[in-house]
Design a protein around this motif. Structure first.
Motif, short mmCIF file in Angstrom:
data_model
loop_
_atom_site.label_atom_id
_atom_site.label_comp_id
_atom_site.label_asym_id
_atom_site.label_seq_id
_atom_site.Cartn_x
_atom_site.Cartn_y
_atom_site.Cartn_z
N PRO A 106 10.08 57.52 36.43
CA PRO A 106 10.39 58.93 36.73
C PRO A 106 9.16 59.82 36.81
O PRO A 106 9.22 60.89 37.43
N ASP A 107 8.05 59.39 36.23
CA ASP A 107 6.86 60.25 36.18
C ASP A 107 5.91 60.04 37.36
O ASP A 107 4.91 60.76 37.47
N THR A 108 6.18 59.08 38.20
CA THR A 108 5.26 58.76 39.30
C THR A 108 5.93 58.84 40.67
O THR A 108 5.44 58.28 41.64
N ASP A 110 6.29 61.29 42.82
CA ASP A 110 5.52 61.98 43.86
C ASP A 110 4.49 61.04 44.48
O ASP A 110 4.34 60.99 45.71
N ALA A 111 3.77 60.32 43.64
CA ALA A 111 2.78 59.37 44.15
C ALA A 111 3.46 58.25 44.93
O ALA A 111 2.95 57.80 45.97
N ALA A 112 4.61 57.80 44.46
CA ALA A 112 5.31 56.68 45.09
C ALA A 112 5.79 57.01 46.50
O ALA A 112 5.98 56.10 47.33
N ARG A 113 5.99 58.28 46.80
CA ARG A 113 6.47 58.67 48.13
C ARG A 113 5.47 58.35 49.24
O ARG A 113 5.82 58.38 50.42
N ALA A 114 4.24 58.03 48.87
CA ALA A 114 3.24 57.65 49.87
C ALA A 114 3.50 56.27 50.44
O ALA A 114 2.92 55.91 51.47
N CYS A 115 4.36 55.48 49.81
CA CYS A 115 4.64 54.13 50.31
C CYS A 115 5.45 54.20 51.61
O CYS A 115 6.49 54.86 51.66
N PRO A 116 4.99 53.51 52.65
CA PRO A 116 5.71 53.54 53.92
C PRO A 116 6.93 52.63 53.94
O PRO A 116 7.75 52.71 54.87
N GLY A 117 7.06 51.76 52.95
CA GLY A 117 8.16 50.82 52.92
C GLY A 117 9.27 51.22 51.95
O GLY A 117 9.46 52.40 51.67
N GLU A 118 9.98 50.22 51.45
CA GLU A 118 11.09 50.48 50.53
C GLU A 118 10.58 51.06 49.21
O GLU A 118 9.52 50.67 48.71
N ARG A 119 11.35 52.00 48.67
CA ARG A 119 10.99 52.65 47.41
C ARG A 119 12.15 52.51 46.43
O ARG A 119 13.30 52.82 46.77
N VAL A 120 11.82 52.04 45.24
CA VAL A 120 12.82 51.87 44.18
C VAL A 120 12.40 52.71 42.99
O VAL A 120 11.22 52.73 42.62
N ALA A 121 13.35 53.41 42.39
CA ALA A 121 13.06 54.27 41.24
C ALA A 121 13.85 53.80 40.03
O ALA A 121 15.02 53.43 40.13
N LEU A 122 13.18 53.84 38.87
CA LEU A 122 13.81 53.51 37.60
C LEU A 122 13.76 54.74 36.70
O LEU A 122 12.71 55.35 36.52
N ALA A 123 14.90 55.10 36.12
CA ALA A 123 14.96 56.25 35.23
C ALA A 123 14.35 55.93 33.87
O ALA A 123 13.96 56.84 33.14
N LEU A 124 14.30 54.63 33.52
CA LEU A 124 13.79 54.17 32.22
C LEU A 124 14.55 54.82 31.07
O LEU A 124 14.00 55.09 30.00
N ARG A 125 15.84 55.04 31.28
CA ARG A 125 16.70 55.60 30.24
C ARG A 125 17.22 54.47 29.36
O ARG A 125 17.25 53.30 29.78
#
Length: 250
Positions: A106-108, A110-125
């Protein structure tokens, strides 16, 4: 572990065959009070589901580069082993702009949006919970992974001599990861029944080895602690006793 194991995924399969019920990763977050214990079988199930997500839904192929923007966490361990299972190169803290896909906490985002491919996010809850509001442009891991298959088979065999992990600016093959992990396990005196407590981040080889690969290679287990500095000396002593810790990496 078997002498023929040449990838981290091989090490996990051998651990599963030997004793699926024993603890493998015990995770603490001392900022939230979370504690999660995963047996070999439970971790292997998460790895299989994640590998199926990688290979199937995300269409990742051997040699693809995955920027892994996650802290030391049990779910990061799952992703590292899922990458090993599929032949995807896990780039710890890597540049998303140069990666084929990105996995972000969850803290990265903004930086991850630079990836041109698939993006996966983890809430780490706690308990692998999902985001209250899914981040735009990302697959929510906690939403997608439960429906994946419990067994995984790669479309093509994983090459142990192909790149597998990038950390500390160094690229390692799967076989080199196993070789280094075995050497670290021997140096730390890790064997069956050993319990290594690690408070190190996953941004160096020392951290990811102590926090996953060396205990796995030695046939032991890891007590992986995030925000360990909040525990204090007395709290650390109590945890070492309650978790039957035999080795320390802080």
């Amino acid at each position: 572990m078997n002498a023929t194991d040449r990838t981290p995924a091989d090490l996990l399969r051998s651990a599963l065959a030997a004793d699926p019920g024993r603890p493998l990763v015990t995770f603490y977050d001392d900022a939230t009070g979370e504690r999660v214990e995963l047996s070999v079988a439970t971790l292997a199930n998460w790895v299989a589901k994640t590998a199926n997500l990688l290979q199937g839904d995300l269409a990742a192929e051997p040699g693809d580069r995955l920027a892994l923007l996650l802290p030391a966490h049990w779910q990061t361990a799952v992703w590292l082993l899922a990458c090993s299972s599929t032949g995807v190169v896990a780039d710890l803290g890597g540049d998303p702009a140069g990666a084929d896909l990105v996995v972000s906490g969850p803290d990265t985002l903004d930086a991850a949006r630079a990836c041109p491919g698939e993006r996966v996010a983890l809430a780490l809850r706690p308990l692998g919970g999902r985001f209250p509001q899914p981040p735009q442009g990302f697959t929510d891991y906690a939403v997608e992974v439960p429906g994946q298959g419990d067994r995984f088979a790669p479309y093509a065999p994983v090459d142990p001599d192909a790149p597998a992990l990038r950390v500390d600016g160094t690229e390692l093959t799967a076989a080199q990861v196993v070789e280094r992990a075995r050497a670290d396990a021997a140096r730390r005196g890790l064997g069956p029944g050993s319990r290594l407590l690690s408070g190190l981040p996953y941004d160096t080889w020392e951290g990811v080895s102590a926090g996953l690969f060396a205990p796995l290679a030695g046939g032991g287990s890891v007590v992986l602690c995030r925000h360990l500095d909040r525990l204090g000396a007395e709290g650390l002593d109590k945890r070492r006793e309650s978790e039957r810790v035999t080795a320390l990496a802080v």
